[in-house]
Motif scaffolding. Sequence first.
Motif, PDB file in Angstrom:
ATOM      1  N   VAL A   1       0.852  -1.196   0.000  1.00 21.35           N
ATOM      2  CA  VAL A   1       0.000   0.000   0.000  1.00 21.35           C
ATOM      3  C   VAL A   1       0.886   1.243   0.000  1.00 21.35           C
ATOM      4  N   GLN A   2       0.531   2.165  -0.875  1.00 19.15           N
ATOM      5  CA  GLN A   2       1.263   3.442  -0.928  1.00 19.15           C
ATOM      6  C   GLN A   2       0.311   4.565  -0.550  1.00 19.15           C
ATOM      7  N   LEU A   3       0.806   5.461   0.269  1.00 18.35           N
ATOM      8  CA  LEU A   3       0.001   6.586   0.737  1.00 18.35           C
ATOM      9  C   LEU A   3       0.737   7.884   0.450  1.00 18.35           C
ATOM     10  N   GLN A   4       0.004   8.859  -0.052  1.00 21.85           N
ATOM     11  CA  GLN A   4       0.590  10.158  -0.383  1.00 21.85           C
ATOM     12  C   GLN A   4      -0.242  11.247   0.271  1.00 21.85           C
ATOM     13  N   ALA A   5       0.316  11.883   1.295  1.00 22.06           N
ATOM     14  CA  ALA A   5      -0.386  12.955   1.997  1.00 22.06           C
ATOM     15  C   ALA A   5      -0.068  14.298   1.368  1.00 22.06           C
ATOM     16  N   SER A   6      -1.053  15.177   1.398  1.00 24.34           N
ATOM     17  CA  SER A   6      -0.864  16.517   0.867  1.00 24.34           C
ATOM     18  C   SER A   6      -1.846  17.476   1.526  1.00 24.34           C
ATOM     19  N   LEU A  19      -6.632  18.299   4.566  1.00 25.87           N
ATOM     20  CA  LEU A  19      -5.564  17.403   4.173  1.00 25.87           C
ATOM     21  C   LEU A  19      -6.135  16.254   3.346  1.00 25.87           C
ATOM     22  N   SER A  20      -5.338  15.761   2.420  1.00 32.26           N
ATOM     23  CA  SER A  20      -5.731  14.631   1.587  1.00 32.26           C
ATOM     24  C   SER A  20      -4.693  13.528   1.696  1.00 32.26           C
ATOM     25  N   CYS A  21      -5.149  12.296   1.526  1.00 30.09           N
ATOM     26  CA  CYS A  21      -4.257  11.146   1.510  1.00 30.09           C
ATOM     27  C   CYS A  21      -4.702  10.235   0.373  1.00 30.09           C
ATOM     28  N   ALA A  22      -3.927  10.211  -0.686  1.00 33.08           N
ATOM     29  CA  ALA A  22      -4.223   9.348  -1.821  1.00 33.08           C
ATOM     30  C   ALA A  22      -3.617   7.980  -1.587  1.00 33.08           C
ATOM     31  N   ALA A  23      -4.437   6.942  -1.720  1.00 27.28           N
ATOM     32  CA  ALA A  23      -3.997   5.579  -1.437  1.00 27.28           C
ATOM     33  C   ALA A  23      -4.007   4.738  -2.705  1.00 27.28           C
ATOM     34  N   SER A  24      -3.067   3.813  -2.796  1.00 24.54           N
ATOM     35  CA  SER A  24      -3.009   2.903  -3.927  1.00 24.54           C
ATOM     36  C   SER A  24      -2.367   1.593  -3.497  1.00 24.54           C
ATOM     37  N   TRP A  35      -5.284   9.329  10.566  1.00 20.19           N
ATOM     38  CA  TRP A  35      -4.357  10.457  10.580  1.00 20.19           C
ATOM     39  C   TRP A  35      -3.675  10.494  11.945  1.00 20.19           C
ATOM     40  N   PHE A  36      -2.382  10.702  11.913  1.00 19.85           N
ATOM     41  CA  PHE A  36      -1.588  10.952  13.103  1.00 19.85           C
ATOM     42  C   PHE A  36      -0.855  12.275  12.892  1.00 19.85           C
ATOM     43  N   ARG A  37      -0.313  12.804  13.977  1.00 23.03           N
ATOM     44  CA  ARG A  37       0.508  13.996  13.859  1.00 23.03           C
ATOM     45  C   ARG A  37       1.661  13.938  14.839  1.00 23.03           C
ATOM     46  N   GLN A  38       2.710  14.651  14.472  1.00 25.75           N
ATOM     47  CA  GLN A  38       3.890  14.694  15.337  1.00 25.75           C
ATOM     48  C   GLN A  38       4.441  16.103  15.357  1.00 25.75           C
ATOM     49  N   ALA A  39       4.396  16.701  16.538  1.00 28.04           N
ATOM     50  CA  ALA A  39       4.951  18.034  16.738  1.00 28.04           C
ATOM     51  C   ALA A  39       6.431  17.909  17.104  1.00 28.04           C
ATOM     52  N   PRO A  40       7.199  18.956  16.887  1.00 29.48           N
ATOM     53  CA  PRO A  40       8.632  18.904  17.207  1.00 29.48           C
ATOM     54  C   PRO A  40       8.868  18.516  18.660  1.00 29.48           C
ATOM     55  N   VAL A  92       3.652  17.805  11.856  1.00 29.71           N
ATOM     56  CA  VAL A  92       3.636  17.052  10.602  1.00 29.71           C
ATOM     57  C   VAL A  92       2.504  16.035  10.719  1.00 29.71           C
ATOM     58  N   TYR A  93       1.632  16.026   9.745  1.00 34.32           N
ATOM     59  CA  TYR A  93       0.489  15.125   9.743  1.00 34.32           C
ATOM     60  C   TYR A  93       0.767  13.960   8.793  1.00 34.32           C
ATOM     61  N   TYR A  94       0.543  12.760   9.318  1.00 37.47           N
ATOM     62  CA  TYR A  94       0.786  11.537   8.560  1.00 37.47           C
ATOM     63  C   TYR A  94      -0.519  10.775   8.374  1.00 37.47           C
ATOM     64  N   CYS A  95      -0.692  10.195   7.195  1.00 43.54           N
ATOM     65  CA  CYS A  95      -1.785   9.250   7.035  1.00 43.54           C
ATOM     66  C   CYS A  95      -1.230   7.834   7.139  1.00 43.54           C
ATOM     67  N   ALA A  96      -2.061   6.939   7.618  1.00 40.09           N
ATOM     68  CA  ALA A  96      -1.631   5.574   7.873  1.00 40.09           C
ATOM     69  C   ALA A  96      -2.758   4.615   7.552  1.00 40.09           C
TER      70      ALA A  96
END
Length: 123
Positions: A1-6, A19-24, A35-40, A92-96
């Motif tokens: 699975v590939q995920l592309q966040a934008s 936010l968008s996350c394109a999956a393939s 969605w997850f996020r990580q602050a500094p 930083v927001y990550y899709c998973a």
Amino acid sequence: VQLQASGGGLVQAGDSLRLSCAASGGTFITYTMAWFRQAPGKEREFVAAIIWIDSTTVYAGSVKGRSTISRDSAKNTMYLQMNSLKPEDTAVYYCAARSGWGERRQPSEYDDWGQGTLVTVSS
């Protein structure tokens, strides 16, 4: 699975962002996506999750009422609409994605990750 966040960017407090996350590469009807996020300097934290087959959703308390997670099956894309943004939403927001259904909130429970998109909220 590939995920592309934008969709990240620099906004002011009170603004909205989607936010968008394109999956393939998978059959997402059997997946839970999140969605997850990580602050500094902080650990990665759960934001929201959606069970693909029926759009059941769950939110972290910090974003509940201000954010909406959704998905478009035709486009294999997940979204996170964030309103009334606060400086503490800066991260930083990550899709998973994970195979299986369930409201999982730990990063270790997800198998596939996107590259992250930076959201900066100025006061």
